[in-house]
Design an enzyme around this catalytic site. Structure first.
Site, PDB file in Angstrom:
ATOM      1  N   ASN A  10      16.473  70.179  92.597  1.00 25.22           N
ATOM      2  CA  ASN A  10      16.811  70.988  93.768  1.00 25.22           C
ATOM      3  C   ASN A  10      15.700  71.983  94.031  1.00 25.22           C
ATOM      4  O   ASN A  10      14.922  72.293  93.130  1.00 25.22           O
ATOM      5  CB  ASN A  10      18.078  71.841  93.520  1.00 25.22           C
ATOM      6  CG  ASN A  10      19.336  71.000  93.438  1.00 25.22           C
ATOM      7  OD1 ASN A  10      19.429  69.930  94.040  1.00 25.22           O
ATOM      8  ND2 ASN A  10      20.311  71.489  92.689  1.00 25.22           N
ATOM      9  N   LYS A  39      19.720  70.969  87.829  1.00 23.82           N
ATOM     10  CA  LYS A  39      19.983  70.966  86.380  1.00 23.82           C
ATOM     11  C   LYS A  39      19.110  69.953  85.623  1.00 23.82           C
ATOM     12  O   LYS A  39      18.582  70.255  84.555  1.00 23.82           O
ATOM     13  CB  LYS A  39      21.474  70.725  86.122  1.00 23.82           C
ATOM     14  CG  LYS A  39      22.333  71.869  86.660  1.00 23.82           C
ATOM     15  CD  LYS A  39      23.793  71.691  86.372  1.00 23.82           C
ATOM     16  CE  LYS A  39      24.634  72.657  87.196  1.00 23.82           C
ATOM     17  NZ  LYS A  39      24.252  74.075  87.042  1.00 23.82           N
ATOM     18  N   ASN A  42      15.493  71.238  85.600  1.00 23.46           N
ATOM     19  CA  ASN A  42      15.367  72.428  84.747  1.00 23.46           C
ATOM     20  C   ASN A  42      15.316  72.031  83.272  1.00 23.46           C
ATOM     21  O   ASN A  42      14.483  72.524  82.505  1.00 23.46           O
ATOM     22  CB  ASN A  42      16.555  73.372  84.953  1.00 23.46           C
ATOM     23  CG  ASN A  42      16.601  73.969  86.349  1.00 23.46           C
ATOM     24  OD1 ASN A  42      15.619  73.908  87.085  1.00 23.46           O
ATOM     25  ND2 ASN A  42      17.739  74.543  86.717  1.00 23.46           N
ATOM     26  N   MET A 220      29.321  79.362  75.606  1.00 22.07           N
ATOM     27  CA  MET A 220      30.410  80.267  75.978  1.00 22.07           C
ATOM     28  C   MET A 220      29.899  81.602  76.510  1.00 22.07           C
ATOM     29  O   MET A 220      30.577  82.621  76.372  1.00 22.07           O
ATOM     30  CB  MET A 220      31.302  80.500  74.748  1.00 22.07           C
ATOM     31  CG  MET A 220      31.811  79.194  74.116  1.00 22.07           C
ATOM     32  SD  MET A 220      32.773  79.478  72.629  1.00 22.07           S
ATOM     33  CE  MET A 220      31.545  80.162  71.526  1.00 22.07           C
ATOM     34  N   GLU A 222      28.759  85.074  76.874  1.00 18.14           N
ATOM     35  CA  GLU A 222      28.667  86.233  75.956  1.00 18.14           C
ATOM     36  C   GLU A 222      29.171  85.922  74.550  1.00 18.14           C
ATOM     37  O   GLU A 222      28.837  86.619  73.601  1.00 18.14           O
ATOM     38  CB  GLU A 222      29.485  87.392  76.518  1.00 18.14           C
ATOM     39  CG  GLU A 222      28.819  88.028  77.708  1.00 18.14           C
ATOM     40  CD  GLU A 222      29.697  89.037  78.398  1.00 18.14           C
ATOM     41  OE1 GLU A 222      30.826  89.265  77.928  1.00 18.14           O
ATOM     42  OE2 GLU A 222      29.233  89.580  79.411  1.00 18.14           O
ATOM     43  N   ASP A 252      20.594  75.567  81.309  1.00 22.04           N
ATOM     44  CA  ASP A 252      19.639  74.448  81.323  1.00 22.04           C
ATOM     45  C   ASP A 252      18.496  74.696  80.335  1.00 22.04           C
ATOM     46  O   ASP A 252      18.006  73.752  79.702  1.00 22.04           O
ATOM     47  CB  ASP A 252      19.074  74.244  82.734  1.00 22.04           C
ATOM     48  CG  ASP A 252      20.164  73.906  83.731  1.00 22.04           C
ATOM     49  OD1 ASP A 252      21.153  73.267  83.327  1.00 22.04           O
ATOM     50  OD2 ASP A 252      20.042  74.294  84.911  1.00 22.04           O
TER      51      ASP A 252
HETATM   52  O1  RIB Z   1      21.932  75.469  86.417  1.00 17.93           O
HETATM   53  C1  RIB Z   1      21.187  76.113  87.425  1.00 17.93           C
HETATM   54  C2  RIB Z   1      20.874  75.143  88.509  1.00 17.93           C
HETATM   55  O2  RIB Z   1      22.084  74.765  89.135  1.00 17.93           O
HETATM   56  C3  RIB Z   1      20.005  75.680  89.605  1.00 17.93           C
HETATM   57  O3  RIB Z   1      18.641  75.436  89.384  1.00 17.93           O
HETATM   58  C4  RIB Z   1      20.539  74.973  90.846  1.00 17.93           C
HETATM   59  O4  RIB Z   1      19.600  74.170  91.473  1.00 17.93           O
HETATM   60  C5  RIB Z   1      21.754  74.201  90.387  1.00 17.93           C
HETATM   61  O5  RIB Z   1      21.453  72.889  90.150  1.00 17.93           O
END
Ligand code: RIB
Length: 305
Positions: A10, A39, A42, A220, A222, A252
């Site tokens: 994304n 995700k 990342n 989880m 915190e 991620d």
């Molecule tokens: O986990 C964070 C991600 O969730 C962001 O980068 C966004 O693009 C969504 O996919």
């Protein structure tokens, strides 16, 4: 190749807000950043920055975001042979971060929805050479199911991060994964069980182990991370205390680092502790992938903390 990431990309449109607007209200926000997210991407970028070789299986659109996403993969040494391009919009995610570093995320899947089981078959020979398949739920669920089946067929262990949460994923698919890594919300939705304290989370996770899944690792926030293994292993890793400015993508960062460590031959316990620290480091910086450290930066930060 170390890891095949089969998942989303994304463009993150991150607005730093003082509060959410009421209906019909226009307010001003102090800051905005555009960056690479999704995700799947990342997790791939985090693992790549730590030194893993990554095969990325994903789908971009034909808009202005597609080329920069491809360039971002190349800049991070990621294999892009199985990045498909389709007509239409790439995935985007408008994100809002409040002064307490909490975030709200909307995703528009766009081209991510066009990744098909056939695309995975086309990459099967290269996926077979990987040590781990990493999956999330920002692509079509049929493609997720096909990826798990492919991993089982090729004898490549599968790590599934069931995010964003959905009730549509059947437990029989979770059972076929070596690592299942939900947060509490995702665990509750999938098991239909309460998760308001550690005991309840343990109970819910145990039902998934009983179904056949190798390891359930619950993030989880915190409260840290809880690992339950199918041979009776159990470990609770508390969250590290840091000065958080932006928590977008911290989950991620955790998964990407865990995937890197585990394919590097480290134990689950060591991989979890390292991933916990890597995620803690990521919340001290702004943005999603912009807050992911390289191996050298992470080593330096660890030495200071
Ligand atoms: O986990 C964070 C991600 O969730 C962001 O980068 C966004 O693009 C969504 O996919």
């Amino acid at each position: 190749m170390d890891i095949a990431v089969i998942g989303s990309n994304n463009i993150d449109l991150i607005t730093y807000i003082t509060r959410m607007p009421e209906e019909g209200e226009t307010i001003e926000a102090p800051d905005f950043r555009l960056g690479f997210g999704g995700k799947g991407s990342n997790q791939a970028i985090a693992a790549a920055r730590l030194g893993s070789s990554i095969l990325m299986v994903t789908c971009v659109g034909d808009d202005l975001f597609a080329n920069s996403t491809m360039q971002n993969y190349r800049d991070n040494g990621i294999d892009t042979r199985y990045v498909k391009q389709v007509p239409g919009a790439s995935g985007v995610a408008p994100i809002f971060v409040d002064p307490q570093a909490r975030n709200s995320v909307i995703i528009v899947k766009g081209a991510n929805n066009a990744l098909t089981p056939d695309d995975l078959e086309a990459a099967a020979e290269d996926i077979a050479r990987c040590e781990l398949i990493v999956l999330q739920l920002e692509i079509h669920l049929d493609t997720v199911r096909a990826a798990i089946a492919l991993g089982n067929r090729l004898n490549v262990p599968v790590l599934l991060n069931p995010a964003p949460a959905t009730k549509e994923l059947e437990v029989e698919w979770v059972a076929r994964c070596e690592y299942f890594m939900p947060n509490e919300t995702e665990l509750a939705l999938l098991t239909d069980m309460p998760v308001s304290n550690l005991d309840e989370i343990r109970e819910a996770a145990r039902t998934l182990l009983a179904s056949g899944c190798g390891n359930v690792i619950v993030t989880m926030g915190e409260r840290g991370v809880l690992w339950l293994g199918s041979h009776g292993e159990e470990l609770h890793v508390p969250q590290l205390s840091v000065n958080a400015v932006d928590t977008v993508g911290a989950g991620d960062a955790f998964i990407g680092c865990f995937a890197h460590c585990i394919t590097d031959g480290r134990s689950i316990e060591d991989s979890l502790r390292t991933a916990n620290a890597y995620a803690a480091h990521s919340v001290t910086g702004h943005g999603t992938q912009t807050s992911y450290a390289t191996a050298a930066e992470f080593k330096e930060w660890l030495a200071e903390h």
